[in-house]
Write a protein that holds these residues in place. Structure first.
Motif, PDB file in Angstrom:
ATOM      1  N   VAL A 203       0.858  -1.177   0.000  1.00 16.61           N
ATOM      2  CA  VAL A 203       0.000   0.000   0.000  1.00 16.61           C
ATOM      3  C   VAL A 203       0.898   1.231   0.000  1.00 16.61           C
ATOM      4  CG1 VAL A 203      -1.769   1.303   1.223  1.00 16.61           C
ATOM      5  CG2 VAL A 203      -1.842  -1.191   1.233  1.00 16.61           C
ATOM      6  N   PHE A 204       0.719   2.078  -0.990  1.00 12.43           N
ATOM      7  CA  PHE A 204       1.445   3.343  -1.074  1.00 12.43           C
ATOM      8  C   PHE A 204       0.421   4.476  -1.034  1.00 12.43           C
ATOM      9  CE2 PHE A 204       5.936   2.596  -2.151  1.00 12.43           C
ATOM     10  CZ  PHE A 204       5.926   1.223  -2.310  1.00 12.43           C
ATOM     11  N   GLN A 205       0.737   5.499  -0.249  1.00 10.87           N
ATOM     12  CA  GLN A 205      -0.113   6.686  -0.182  1.00 10.87           C
ATOM     13  C   GLN A 205       0.754   7.900  -0.427  1.00 10.87           C
ATOM     14  OE1 GLN A 205      -1.923   7.880   3.598  1.00 10.87           O
ATOM     15  NE2 GLN A 205      -3.879   8.057   2.504  1.00 10.87           N
ATOM     16  N   HIS A 206       0.380   8.676  -1.424  1.00 11.89           N
ATOM     17  CA  HIS A 206       1.188   9.838  -1.803  1.00 11.89           C
ATOM     18  C   HIS A 206       2.631   9.426  -2.091  1.00 11.89           C
ATOM     19  CE1 HIS A 206      -2.277  12.176  -0.684  1.00 11.89           C
ATOM     20  NE2 HIS A 206      -2.188  11.802   0.582  1.00 11.89           N
ATOM     21  N   GLN A 207       2.783   8.264  -2.751  1.00 19.12           N
ATOM     22  CA  GLN A 207       4.075   7.726  -3.168  1.00 19.12           C
ATOM     23  C   GLN A 207       4.957   7.316  -1.990  1.00 19.12           C
ATOM     24  OE1 GLN A 207       5.561  10.875  -5.782  1.00 19.12           O
ATOM     25  NE2 GLN A 207       4.615   9.862  -7.545  1.00 19.12           N
ATOM     26  N   VAL A 208       4.345   7.094  -0.837  1.00 19.79           N
ATOM     27  CA  VAL A 208       5.074   6.647   0.353  1.00 19.79           C
ATOM     28  C   VAL A 208       4.503   5.298   0.789  1.00 19.79           C
ATOM     29  CG1 VAL A 208       5.662   7.128   2.762  1.00 19.79           C
ATOM     30  CG2 VAL A 208       5.575   8.993   1.106  1.00 19.79           C
ATOM     31  N   PHE A 209       5.389   4.322   1.033  1.00 22.71           N
ATOM     32  CA  PHE A 209       4.965   3.006   1.510  1.00 22.71           C
ATOM     33  C   PHE A 209       4.375   3.135   2.906  1.00 22.71           C
ATOM     34  CE2 PHE A 209       5.847  -0.857   3.948  1.00 22.71           C
ATOM     35  CZ  PHE A 209       5.362  -1.846   3.101  1.00 22.71           C
TER      36      PHE A 209
END
Length: 223
Positions: A203-209
């Motif tokens: 899961v990545f959110q705003h390109q952060v794991f």
């Protein structure tokens, strides 16, 4: 399996791990009633004498009469995932003589999360097969959101090395969790069992794991 989005509010929990830790944790702890032979750093060996989940051996899950598959971190964290901070040739199980491991974790033992989807490593089939299953798993609660004094969102950690020794968990050693319905009392220092639907995949959110596992928690009980 790659899941590059997350349900509203859940992804923020994983970001807390990144912000508060730095990322990558020790091996299982141990059962205080039985001697456990654990190779690794001194902090890992100390945890092995105090973690009631450490005696669990890697095994394929079994299903109980209520329909929950019994899962633990001996399976969920049984494979390399992420990037060793010391490089691909780091020996993560070799004891580091002459260092104060309990006070300052060795950088070479820390596992950083992937920075791009698909770069953390392969997830075994026996783990991806748990995606969408109702499971019971053991771990430690780290609350990140309270409502009316009850924990509604939290992390489930493999052991207490982050809190006790400042050693961040590896990317496959925590689970992003959210309660279905009202929350539960916060119990940070107690081994617990968590029941609910498990989701497996990056899961990545705003390109952060933000995590490899998510759990929709239905109930929590003592171990």
């Amino acid at each position: 399996m790659k899941r590059l989005t997350t349900r509203p509010g859940v992804g923020k929990i994983g970001l807390i791990v990144l912000a508060s830790c730095g990322l990558g944790l020790a091996a299982d702890g141990g059962n205080p009633l039985e001697p456990v032979d654990v190779a690794g750093s001194s902090s890992e060996r100390l945890l092995a004498r105090n973690d009631p989940f450490a005696a669990q051996k890697r095994a394929l899950p079994e299903r109980d009469s209520e329909g929950y598959w019994h899962v633990d971190f001996s399976l969920l964290a049984s494979f390399p995932y992420g990037h060793p901070r010391g490089g691909p040739d780091s020996d993560l199980l070799r004891p580091k003589a002459g260092r104060l491991a309990l006070l300052r974790p060795d950088e070479s033992e820390i596992i950083d999360p992937p920075t791009e989807p698909g770069t953390g490593g392969a997830i075994p089939e026996e783990v991806t097969a748990l995606d969408g299953k109702q499971v019971r798993l053991g771990g430690y609660m780290l609350p990140v959101k309270l409502e009316d004094g009850l924990a509604t969102q939290f992390l489930i950690l493999r052991n207490q090395s982050m809190c006790c020794f400042g050693r961040p968990p590896a990317p496959n050693e925590w689970i992003v969790a959210r309660m279905k319905g009202k929350g539960v009392p916060s119990r940070m220092d107690t081994p617990l069992y968590f029941y609910g639907k498990l989701h497996v995949g990056e899961v990545f959110q705003h390109q952060v794991f933000t995590g490899l596992y998510e759990l929709e928690v239905e109930k929590v009980s003592g171990s």
